[in-house]
Design a protein around this motif. Structure first.
Motif, PDB file in Angstrom:
ATOM      1  N   GLY A 195      11.906  -6.654  -6.989  1.00 49.84           N
ATOM      2  CA  GLY A 195      11.710  -7.100  -5.618  1.00 49.84           C
ATOM      3  C   GLY A 195      10.815  -6.226  -4.773  1.00 49.84           C
ATOM      4  N   LEU A 196      10.486  -5.038  -5.258  1.00 51.24           N
ATOM      5  CA  LEU A 196       9.702  -4.090  -4.463  1.00 51.24           C
ATOM      6  C   LEU A 196       8.220  -4.147  -4.834  1.00 51.24           C
ATOM      7  CD1 LEU A 196      10.210  -1.842  -2.313  1.00 51.24           C
ATOM      8  CD2 LEU A 196      10.069  -0.213  -4.193  1.00 51.24           C
ATOM      9  N   PHE A 197       7.386  -4.420  -3.853  1.00 47.85           N
ATOM     10  CA  PHE A 197       5.931  -4.465  -4.037  1.00 47.85           C
ATOM     11  C   PHE A 197       5.335  -3.330  -3.206  1.00 47.85           C
ATOM     12  CE2 PHE A 197       1.601  -5.933  -3.374  1.00 47.85           C
ATOM     13  CZ  PHE A 197       1.267  -6.506  -4.606  1.00 47.85           C
ATOM     14  N   CYS A 198       4.407  -2.587  -3.797  1.00 48.04           N
ATOM     15  CA  CYS A 198       3.922  -1.369  -3.156  1.00 48.04           C
ATOM     16  C   CYS A 198       2.409  -1.226  -3.290  1.00 48.04           C
ATOM     17  CB  CYS A 198       4.617  -0.171  -3.812  1.00 48.04           C
ATOM     18  SG  CYS A 198       3.980   1.437  -3.323  1.00 48.04           S
ATOM     19  N   LEU A 199       1.776  -0.775  -2.220  1.00 51.56           N
ATOM     20  CA  LEU A 199       0.364  -0.408  -2.231  1.00 51.56           C
ATOM     21  C   LEU A 199       0.288   1.090  -1.940  1.00 51.56           C
ATOM     22  CD1 LEU A 199      -1.187  -3.275  -0.049  1.00 51.56           C
ATOM     23  CD2 LEU A 199      -0.796  -3.253  -2.522  1.00 51.56           C
ATOM     24  N   ALA A 200      -0.541   1.825  -2.676  1.00 51.29           N
ATOM     25  CA  ALA A 200      -0.605   3.281  -2.519  1.00 51.29           C
ATOM     26  C   ALA A 200      -2.045   3.772  -2.552  1.00 51.29           C
ATOM     27  CB  ALA A 200       0.201   3.967  -3.622  1.00 51.29           C
ATOM     28  N   ALA A 201      -2.355   4.718  -1.676  1.00 45.58           N
ATOM     29  CA  ALA A 201      -3.720   5.243  -1.554  1.00 45.58           C
ATOM     30  C   ALA A 201      -3.729   6.765  -1.652  1.00 45.58           C
ATOM     31  CB  ALA A 201      -4.342   4.792  -0.231  1.00 45.58           C
ATOM     32  N   PRO A 202      -4.846   7.338  -2.124  1.00 46.76           N
ATOM     33  CA  PRO A 202      -4.932   8.793  -2.312  1.00 46.76           C
ATOM     34  C   PRO A 202      -5.285   9.557  -1.040  1.00 46.76           C
ATOM     35  CG  PRO A 202      -6.962   7.759  -3.034  1.00 46.76           C
ATOM     36  CD  PRO A 202      -6.043   6.639  -2.631  1.00 46.76           C
ATOM     37  N   VAL A 203      -4.787  10.793  -0.969  1.00 45.25           N
ATOM     38  CA  VAL A 203      -5.161  11.751   0.073  1.00 45.25           C
ATOM     39  C   VAL A 203      -5.835  12.918  -0.645  1.00 45.25           C
ATOM     40  CG1 VAL A 203      -4.312  13.386   1.803  1.00 45.25           C
ATOM     41  CG2 VAL A 203      -3.291  11.105   1.628  1.00 45.25           C
ATOM     42  N   PHE A 204      -7.051  13.245  -0.235  1.00 46.13           N
ATOM     43  CA  PHE A 204      -7.837  14.263  -0.935  1.00 46.13           C
ATOM     44  C   PHE A 204      -7.859  15.591  -0.187  1.00 46.13           C
ATOM     45  CE2 PHE A 204      -9.553  10.137  -2.179  1.00 46.13           C
ATOM     46  CZ  PHE A 204      -9.572  10.249  -3.566  1.00 46.13           C
ATOM     47  N   GLY A 205      -7.984  16.684  -0.955  1.00 50.61           N
ATOM     48  CA  GLY A 205      -8.069  18.015  -0.384  1.00 50.61           C
ATOM     49  C   GLY A 205      -9.505  18.450  -0.171  1.00 50.61           C
ATOM     50  N   ALA A 206      -9.660  19.707   0.240  1.00 51.67           N
ATOM     51  CA  ALA A 206     -10.985  20.247   0.532  1.00 51.67           C
ATOM     52  C   ALA A 206     -11.877  20.313  -0.703  1.00 51.67           C
ATOM     53  CB  ALA A 206     -10.856  21.636   1.150  1.00 51.67           C
ATOM     54  N   ASP A 207     -11.262  20.363  -1.888  1.00 54.30           N
ATOM     55  CA  ASP A 207     -12.022  20.406  -3.133  1.00 54.30           C
ATOM     56  C   ASP A 207     -12.370  19.010  -3.647  1.00 54.30           C
ATOM     57  OD1 ASP A 207      -9.487  19.627  -3.810  1.00 54.30           O
ATOM     58  OD2 ASP A 207      -9.139  21.200  -5.292  1.00 54.30           O
ATOM     59  N   GLY A 208     -12.001  17.981  -2.899  1.00 54.74           N
ATOM     60  CA  GLY A 208     -12.310  16.616  -3.313  1.00 54.74           C
ATOM     61  C   GLY A 208     -11.354  16.039  -4.331  1.00 54.74           C
ATOM     62  N   VAL A 209     -10.261  16.759  -4.620  1.00 58.05           N
ATOM     63  CA  VAL A 209      -9.277  16.313  -5.605  1.00 58.05           C
ATOM     64  C   VAL A 209      -8.056  15.767  -4.881  1.00 58.05           C
ATOM     65  CG1 VAL A 209      -7.783  17.026  -7.514  1.00 58.05           C
ATOM     66  CG2 VAL A 209     -10.080  17.996  -7.294  1.00 58.05           C
ATOM     67  N   ILE A 210      -7.456  14.714  -5.413  1.00 58.21           N
ATOM     68  CA  ILE A 210      -6.269  14.124  -4.805  1.00 58.21           C
ATOM     69  C   ILE A 210      -5.142  15.146  -4.716  1.00 58.21           C
ATOM     70  CG2 ILE A 210      -5.590  13.163  -7.053  1.00 58.21           C
ATOM     71  CD1 ILE A 210      -4.152  10.908  -5.528  1.00 58.21           C
ATOM     72  N   LYS A 211      -4.548  15.282  -3.544  1.00 61.31           N
ATOM     73  CA  LYS A 211      -3.463  16.229  -3.313  1.00 61.31           C
ATOM     74  C   LYS A 211      -2.135  15.520  -3.044  1.00 61.31           C
ATOM     75  CE  LYS A 211      -6.221  19.749  -3.561  1.00 61.31           C
ATOM     76  NZ  LYS A 211      -6.207  20.591  -4.779  1.00 61.31           N
ATOM     77  N   ALA A 212      -2.219  14.322  -2.525  1.00 61.92           N
ATOM     78  CA  ALA A 212      -1.022  13.548  -2.201  1.00 61.92           C
ATOM     79  C   ALA A 212      -1.395  12.076  -2.236  1.00 61.92           C
ATOM     80  CB  ALA A 212      -0.482  13.938  -0.824  1.00 61.92           C
ATOM     81  N   ALA A 213      -0.390  11.240  -2.125  1.00 61.44           N
ATOM     82  CA  ALA A 213      -0.631   9.803  -2.038  1.00 61.44           C
ATOM     83  C   ALA A 213       0.345   9.232  -1.025  1.00 61.44           C
ATOM     84  CB  ALA A 213      -0.452   9.133  -3.401  1.00 61.44           C
ATOM     85  N   ILE A 214      -0.081   8.183  -0.337  1.00 61.63           N
ATOM     86  CA  ILE A 214       0.788   7.516   0.625  1.00 61.63           C
ATOM     87  C   ILE A 214       0.922   6.056   0.229  1.00 61.63           C
ATOM     88  CG2 ILE A 214       0.145   9.112   2.465  1.00 61.63           C
ATOM     89  CD1 ILE A 214      -1.557   6.838   3.678  1.00 61.63           C
ATOM     90  N   SER A 215       2.021   5.442   0.646  1.00 61.13           N
ATOM     91  CA  SER A 215       2.225   4.046   0.256  1.00 61.13           C
ATOM     92  C   SER A 215       2.984   3.279   1.322  1.00 61.13           C
ATOM     93  CB  SER A 215       3.006   3.971  -1.062  1.00 61.13           C
ATOM     94  OG  SER A 215       4.351   4.382  -0.864  1.00 61.13           O
ATOM     95  N   THR A 216       2.856   1.967   1.231  1.00 67.89           N
ATOM     96  CA  THR A 216       3.703   1.053   1.993  1.00 67.89           C
ATOM     97  C   THR A 216       4.414   0.181   0.966  1.00 67.89           C
ATOM     98  OG1 THR A 216       1.944  -0.608   2.190  1.00 67.89           O
ATOM     99  CG2 THR A 216       2.130   1.014   3.952  1.00 67.89           C
ATOM    100  N   ALA A 217       5.689  -0.082   1.225  1.00 73.89           N
ATOM    101  CA  ALA A 217       6.475  -0.849   0.259  1.00 73.89           C
ATOM    102  C   ALA A 217       7.397  -1.810   0.988  1.00 73.89           C
ATOM    103  CB  ALA A 217       7.288   0.096  -0.623  1.00 73.89           C
ATOM    104  N   GLY A 218       7.587  -2.965   0.382  1.00 76.41           N
ATOM    105  CA  GLY A 218       8.467  -3.965   0.970  1.00 76.41           C
ATOM    106  C   GLY A 218       8.699  -5.106  -0.002  1.00 76.41           C
ATOM    107  N   PRO A 219       9.424  -6.126   0.418  1.00 75.62           N
ATOM    108  CA  PRO A 219       9.656  -7.282  -0.445  1.00 75.62           C
ATOM    109  C   PRO A 219       8.331  -7.929  -0.836  1.00 75.62           C
ATOM    110  CG  PRO A 219      11.068  -7.336   1.491  1.00 75.62           C
ATOM    111  CD  PRO A 219      10.067  -6.266   1.729  1.00 75.62           C
TER     112      PRO A 219
END
Length: 258
Positions: A195-219
């Motif tokens: 039942g859970l559908f999620c979209l997630a996007a990357p957060v990049f650091g000063a070196d241009g490498v992904i450091k974290a990711a954020i998402s929204t989730a719901g039905p």
């Protein structure tokens, strides 16, 4: 209930942090009022694992491995504190639950969650861990990490089916990751929780490498009706958090060089 040996290890770290020139085993035992024999065993174990270093006079100091852990903790706190105001704005905009996560070894660890008043029930909570291959946040890491790191993580995955939609084939997953890289965000279509559908996007650091990711989730039904709008706001928020920590996205062709 505290574990005695773990408490003693932490006490050793705290004591040595106040003695940059180092202490002998005898001095550590005396400073903590501990038996010298058990102190010796703890100190030697910490030394062998890289958490302590020893000088020619057999004095022990904090080791390089703690620098890595401390740096990771600082990054986590910095990204989280910088990101939360933007996550709240995103939650207000999409009216769905919002998450932030970081990579911990070969798993995902949640560091922030902003609930909406119509949030659905989920096992994802700050501090909890989940696999990379069946979560939107995890697949965002796999999609946007440098090629060598992605391959290393994929080699370590032991695929387990959580729902009927869980991908358990590496080739299929890699095809999906290529698509997500082009799309700019990752998707979890009921792959970890029904039942859970999620979209997630990357957060990049000063070196241009992904450091974290954020998402929204719901039905799923609710998310699909507004998928384009949610994706746009999600990507905008990820860009804002990236900017707030002095980061930038490295072009895909350069990521294998990291």
């Amino acid at each position: 209930m505290s574990v005695k040996s773990a408490v003693r290890v932490l006490q050793i770290f705290e004591l040595l942090s106040n003695h940059p020139d180092g202490l002998t085993v005898k001095e550590i035992a005396r400073g903590l009022s501990l038996p010298q024999s058990s102190t010796f065993n703890l100190v030697v174990t910490l030394f062998e694992e890289g958490y302590l270093q020893q000088d020619p006079l057999k004095r022990y100091k904090l080791g390089a491995k703690l620098i890595q852990i401390g740096t990771a903790a600082m990054d986590s706190m910095d990204i989280s504190s910088q990101g939360v105001p933007y996550l709240k704005q995103l939650m207000d905009g999409v009216q769905e639950t919002v998450f932030m996560a970081m990579l911990s070894d070969d798993q995902l660890v949640y560091i922030a969650k902003i609930d909406n008043n119509r949030s659905i029930r989920t096992t994802a909570q700050p501090g909890s861990r989940k696999p990379l291959y069946c979560t939107g946040l995890g697949k965002a890491f796999l999609a946007f990490l440098p090629e060598k790191e992605r391959s290393r993580l994929l080699d370590r995955i032991q695929f387990v089916r959580f729902t009927r939609n869980t991908i358990t084939d590496r080739e299929q997953l890699e095809g999906q990751l290529t698509y997500f890289t082009e799309l700019g965000y990752a998707i979890d279509d009921e792959e970890n929780e029904e039942g859970l559908f999620c979209l997630a996007a990357p957060v990049f650091g000063a070196d241009g490498v992904i450091k974290a990711a954020i998402s929204t989730a719901g039905p799923k039904d609710r998310m699909l009706k507004r998928k384009a709008v949610i994706a746009k706001q999600l990507l905008h928020t990820a860009e804002k958090i990236t900017e707030s920590i002095g980061g930038h996205a490295k072009p895909p062709e350069q990521r294998e060089d990291v």
